[in-house]
Design a protein around this motif. Structure first.
Motif, short mmCIF file in Angstrom:
data_model
loop_
_atom_site.label_atom_id
_atom_site.label_comp_id
_atom_site.label_asym_id
_atom_site.label_seq_id
_atom_site.Cartn_x
_atom_site.Cartn_y
_atom_site.Cartn_z
N THR A 117 -15.97 14.53 27.47
CA THR A 117 -15.51 13.62 28.52
C THR A 117 -14.07 13.18 28.28
N LYS A 118 -13.70 12.97 27.01
CA LYS A 118 -12.31 12.63 26.70
C LYS A 118 -11.37 13.77 27.07
N LEU A 157 -16.99 7.62 30.37
CA LEU A 157 -16.58 7.47 28.98
C LEU A 157 -16.89 6.06 28.47
N ARG A 158 -16.72 5.07 29.30
CA ARG A 158 -17.04 3.70 28.90
C ARG A 158 -18.52 3.55 28.62
N LYS A 177 -10.49 10.68 38.17
CA LYS A 177 -10.11 10.04 36.90
C LYS A 177 -10.92 8.78 36.67
N LEU A 218 -11.00 13.70 30.68
CA LEU A 218 -10.14 12.59 31.09
C LEU A 218 -8.67 12.90 30.80
N ASP A 219 -8.39 13.50 29.64
CA ASP A 219 -7.00 13.87 29.32
C ASP A 219 -6.46 14.84 30.36
N THR A 274 -18.97 12.64 24.37
CA THR A 274 -17.74 11.85 24.41
C THR A 274 -16.51 12.73 24.25
N ARG A 275 -16.58 13.72 23.33
CA ARG A 275 -15.44 14.62 23.15
C ARG A 275 -15.16 15.41 24.42
N ALA A 308 -13.47 8.03 33.54
CA ALA A 308 -13.25 6.87 32.68
C ALA A 308 -14.49 5.99 32.62
#
Length: 459
Positions: free
Chosen positions: A152-153, A194-195, A187, A156-157, A149-150, A191
């Motif tokens: 992937t975030k 991440l979901r 993007k 995404l950022d 998750t980190r 996302a």
């Protein structure tokens, strides 16, 4: 093997925690205390212990007593004379005792009851190790999910920042609008990933709460830089030897085969004679007597008896014979099941070792891939800023970098998860095993605040 008494003693440690945040060992201890299926398993051990007492009672005497009191009334109507009436009471009591002196079936059943209790203990120990494994695996699945998750975030950022920049460039007419679509597609894909990771996180936490009956939030994580070595061939041989001796599935299978032999002896004992003794005393007191016709009668009687009974079975229609033949086939079946269990454990052990060694090699490989992709990404980014590389090249380089980071993190956690499963297969998984794993862990918040790319891989 971790003795069941030590496992149970660890399981009943009274643990009191101020919050939901737990270390790995704390989560395991709470699970050992609260897991419903494990508590039921312990109750099964306690329940089975009474079967030993039930079987032992066959060697003890049986004593019974009874007392009776009867009132009787009679009236006779006669012709040409007075009618007669008669009423009286009968009182009596008796005591009897019987004792089995020799019965092979009872002897074998008593041994079988003790063996059944031992099997139930081993099953409970196996269940305990299963709960430890499941809690630990879910704990590391949560940490693996967090690492992915980190990454992937962060991806995404980066994608959102690029999208904002591209939208500005399109508005200024510096780039074609078609390039914006590539950034948008990337993007949206990130996302969506991440979901899904968020959903998986909730599933893992629900599973942890089910296992521990407590809302668990892990507070530890693996160190960023770990040396996770392979298992040598010599070590593999030692582990296989231990598994053949201590694996609970094998032990239960061996005990089940032993039980089949005892059941065969029980059936064979039906052809053997048995010897029992008995003793009784009875006292009766009745006032139904006529002192005129039976002078001196008291209506009181006492009787005593002693007996010795030898029972020699002759035939029961062949049922004992067929039961004996049936149990012979049961032994053959359990011998095959034992062989199958040993083969399965051997295969599981070898598979775990292969997986661990593969993860160990993968970690080293992914470290090199991350270093290469990180350097490549920085170079392509500089070239893209200078206009010598395309946006497609930059997006591809970024995707490769973050994909390699996720694969690297997964390999680390999968290595530990497979090591836990290996300990369970060998039969030595215990709270002590968990303490050894915790030596590889640090506070989770210190990892969360770090860059998604480990510092030792940026060089």
């Amino acid at each position: 093997m971790w003795p069941i008494r030590r496992l149970v003693s660890c399981a009943f440690i009274v643990v009191s925690f101020p919050s939901q945040a737990l270390t790995l060992l704390e989560a395991v201890q709470i699970g050992l205390n609260n897991n419903v299926s494990l508590i039921a398993s312990r109750k099964g051990v306690e329940e089975n212990a009474y079967n030993i007492d039930v079987s032992r009672s066959k060697f003890l005497p049986t004593v019974s007593a009874n007392a009776t009191s009867t009132w009787s009334g009679n009236r006779t109507v006669l012709s040409h004379t007075d009618d007669t009436t008669n009423s009286y009471n009968d009182h009596g009591y008796s005591v009897s005792l019987s004792q089995s002196l020799f019965n092979l079936a009872d002897i074998y059943k008593y041994g079988t009851a003790k063996l059944d209790f031992n099997i139930e203990e081993i099953k409970n120990e196996n269940k305990t190790q299963e709960i430890i494994q499941e809690i630990a695996v879910q704990y590391f699945e949560y940490l693996k999910n967090g690492a992915q998750t980190r990454a992937t975030k962060a991806e995404l950022d980066s994608s959102l920042a690029r999208l904002k920049q591209m939208q500005r460039n399109v508005e200024l007419g510096n780039v074609a609008a078609s390039e914006l679509y590539e950034v948008v597609a990337q993007k949206e894909g990130i996302a969506n990933r991440l979901r899904t990771l968020g959903k998986d996180k909730d599933v893992i936490l629900n599973t942890l709460e089910l296992l521990t009956q407590y809302p668990v939030i892990p507070t530890q994580d693996l160190e960023r830089s770990l040396i996770l070595s392979e298992i040598t061939f010599e070590r593999s041989g030692d582990l296989l030897e231990q598994a053949m001796q201590y694996n609970n599935d094998i032990i239960v299978s061996e005990k089940t085969l032993d039980r089949s032999f005892r059941t065969l002896k029980e059936t064979g004992s039906n052809f053997a004679p048995s010897l029992s003794a008995s003793a009784s005393y009875r006292h009766d007191d009745s006032n139904n007597f006529d002192p005129i016709t039976t002078p001196g009668a008291t209506g009181i009687s006492d009787s005593k008896s002693l007996g010795l009974t030898l029972t020699v079975p002759i035939t029961t229609g062949g049922s004992d014979y067929y039961a004996y033949k049936k149990n012979e086939k049961t032994i053959e079946r359990n011998e095959l099941l034992l062989l199958d269990t040993r083969n399965t454990v051997k295969n599981d052990l070898e598979t775990s070792i292969l997986n661990i060694n593969d993860f160990s090699q993968s970690i080293f490989t992914f470290e090199n891939i991350i270093r290469a992709n990180y350097s490549s990404y920085n170079g392509i980014k500089r070239a893209y800023d200078l206009g010598t590389r395309t946006l497609t090249d930059l997006l591809a380089a970024e995707s490769k970098l973050f994909s390699a980071i996720r694969d690297y993190e997964s390999a680390k956690y999968n290595y530990v998860i497979e090591s836990i499963r290996l300990d369970k297969t060998v039969g030595n998984l215990s709270p002590l095993s968990i303490e050894k794993i915790m030596a590889l862990m640090v506070n989770e918040s210190s990892i969360r605040d770090m860059d998604v790319i480990p510092e030792h891989l940026k060089n």
